[in-house]
Write an enzyme that holds these catalytic residues in place. Structure first.
Site, short mmCIF file in Angstrom:
data_model
loop_
_atom_site.label_atom_id
_atom_site.label_comp_id
_atom_site.label_asym_id
_atom_site.label_seq_id
_atom_site.Cartn_x
_atom_site.Cartn_y
_atom_site.Cartn_z
N HIS A 118 0.80 -1.19 -0.04
CA HIS A 118 -0.03 -0.07 -0.02
C HIS A 118 0.83 1.24 -0.02
CE1 HIS A 118 -3.69 -2.15 0.09
NE2 HIS A 118 -3.84 -2.41 1.37
N HIS A 193 -9.64 2.30 0.76
CA HIS A 193 -9.74 1.41 1.94
C HIS A 193 -10.55 1.17 3.01
CE1 HIS A 193 -7.62 -2.02 4.05
NE2 HIS A 193 -6.81 -2.13 2.99
N GLU A 334 -11.58 -3.22 -2.20
CA GLU A 334 -10.89 -2.32 -2.61
C GLU A 334 -10.59 -2.54 -4.26
OE1 GLU A 334 -6.96 -3.14 -0.66
OE2 GLU A 334 -8.41 -4.16 0.76
#
Length: 375
Positions: A118, A193, A334
């Site tokens: 991420h 997220h 996501e």
């Protein structure tokens, strides 16, 4: 404890001071409201969704996603969980934190050993974006967040200017558009997220939520959650094409489920190509709340909250109404391109194009959520 003070109104949008970062920067939050009762709270730290509330079938409003009123919770605990954040430069995992671009190898932080996750510990989720309430167009009820990511930030090449714009329509649609440009070749794969629980905002479980994913294929992963095969969902616990309760097959004796502690897999959407496509339909039979997810991306990562509840850093945390979030108290949907696409060109081609953005190009991704109630 951060105290919310200084309430104001701008272009129909409520603006508040959320708190102060360790470097002294003030951080604002914004509240958007729609006539159908949907209320959305956004914050500058991480350009994130902080709170979404909507009525149930009886008209009683309630939280439908996980989040916290206190800025310090995000600063001290939430980096490992990314609650509601805009994630980048590259969402999901990159194997060994390495990739090659233009004949040069880049090494990124291994913040999810042995992988990069991420965008790294100082990624887009962990910085202040400058938020501006949208003005000059009465049809837009929203906030634009802007951030300049310098060359080399978190190990990525090129300077990037990125905008994340949230808008809330009168018809119950919440939209997120992200645009970005760069002065050098660089990878971009942004997502939001959010952790969703349509029943009670995380006080209970989501295992009884029904989930539909229009995906005939998913990415099977190795022990480090890196994709190893594009796999058909038919005949597996990963078949959500006609909809089923999230927990229906969660305890099936399946190596993929056991390895991840539940669902934490990328689903390849059926209707590929450009334009918006349906990514998911989530519903809570008890409250009647329903959420559709639409996206321009080629896939969606389903995460069933396997490590909420104290099983990971920041796991046992307190939400808006004092709930302690437990395991499977929410799920993530996501919308993104495939994980480890930087190292697996065949996965990069699952999308409409490469995640590598060149100077002169404009990166754009859109995700839309539609909130409604069934009676």
């Amino acid at each position: 404890m951060t105290v919310v003070v200084g309430v104001g109104t701008e272009a129909g949008i409520e603006t508040r001071r959320w708190g102060t970062l360790p470097d002294g920067q003030d951080v604002q939050l914004f509240v958007l409201r729609a006539p159908n009762g949907v209320t959305v709270t956004l914050g500058e730290y991480g350009a994130r969704l902080l709170r979404v509330q909507m009525p149930d079938r009886d008209g009683v409003p309630g939280d439908v996603m996980l989040g916290h009123p206190d800025l310090t919770a995000y600063l001290e605990q939430e980096d490992a969980l990314y609650f509601g954040a805009t994630v980048g430069r590259v969402a999901n995992r990159t194997a060994r934190g390495r990739f090659e671009l233009g004949g040069q190898e880049y090494q990124l932080a291994l913040n999810n050993p042995p992988n990069h996750l991420h965008g790294g510990p100082g990624g887009f989720h962990a910085v202040r974006w400058e938020g501006t309430a949208l003005e000059g167009d009465e049809s837009l009820n929203g906030v634009a967040f802007r951030y300049h990511s310098p060359d080399g930030e978190e190990g990525y090449p090129g300077a990037v200017d990125v905008t994340a714009r949230y808008t809330l329509g009168d018809d119950g649609w919440l939209s997120l558009d992200c645009w970005a440009s760069t002065d050098a070749s660089t990878p971009l794969n942004l997502t939001n997220h959010a952790y969703w629980n349509l029943a009670d905002g995380g006080a209970g479980s989501v295992l009884d939520h029904t989930l539909l994913l229009p995906a005939a294929r998913f990415l099977a992963v190795d022990d480090n959650a890196i994709p190893v095969a594009v796999t058909q969902v038919e005949g597996t616990p990963f078949d959500f094409r006609t909809g089923k309760p999230l927990g229906q097959d969660l305890d099936v004796d399946d190596a993929q489920l056991w390895g991840a502690g539940g669902y934490d897999h990328h689903f390849v959407l059926l209707n590929g190509g450009e334009g918006l496509k349906q990514a998911a339909v989530l519903a809570d039979p008890a409250s009647g709340r329903r959420m559709e997810v639409w996206t321009t991306e080629n896939g969606v990562q389903l995460y069933s909250g396997n490590f909420l509840g104290g099983s990971s850093p920041g796991g046992s945390v307190v939400g808006w109404n004092g709930e302690r979030y437990g395991k499977h108290s929410a799920l993530c949907l996501e919308t993104q391109q495939a994980p480890d696409a930087l190292n697996q060109p065949e996965l990069d081609r699952l999308g409409a194009g490469s995640i590598i953005v060149q100077p002169g190009q404009t990166y754009h991704t859109r995700t839309r959520w539609h909130f409604s109630v069934t009676h």
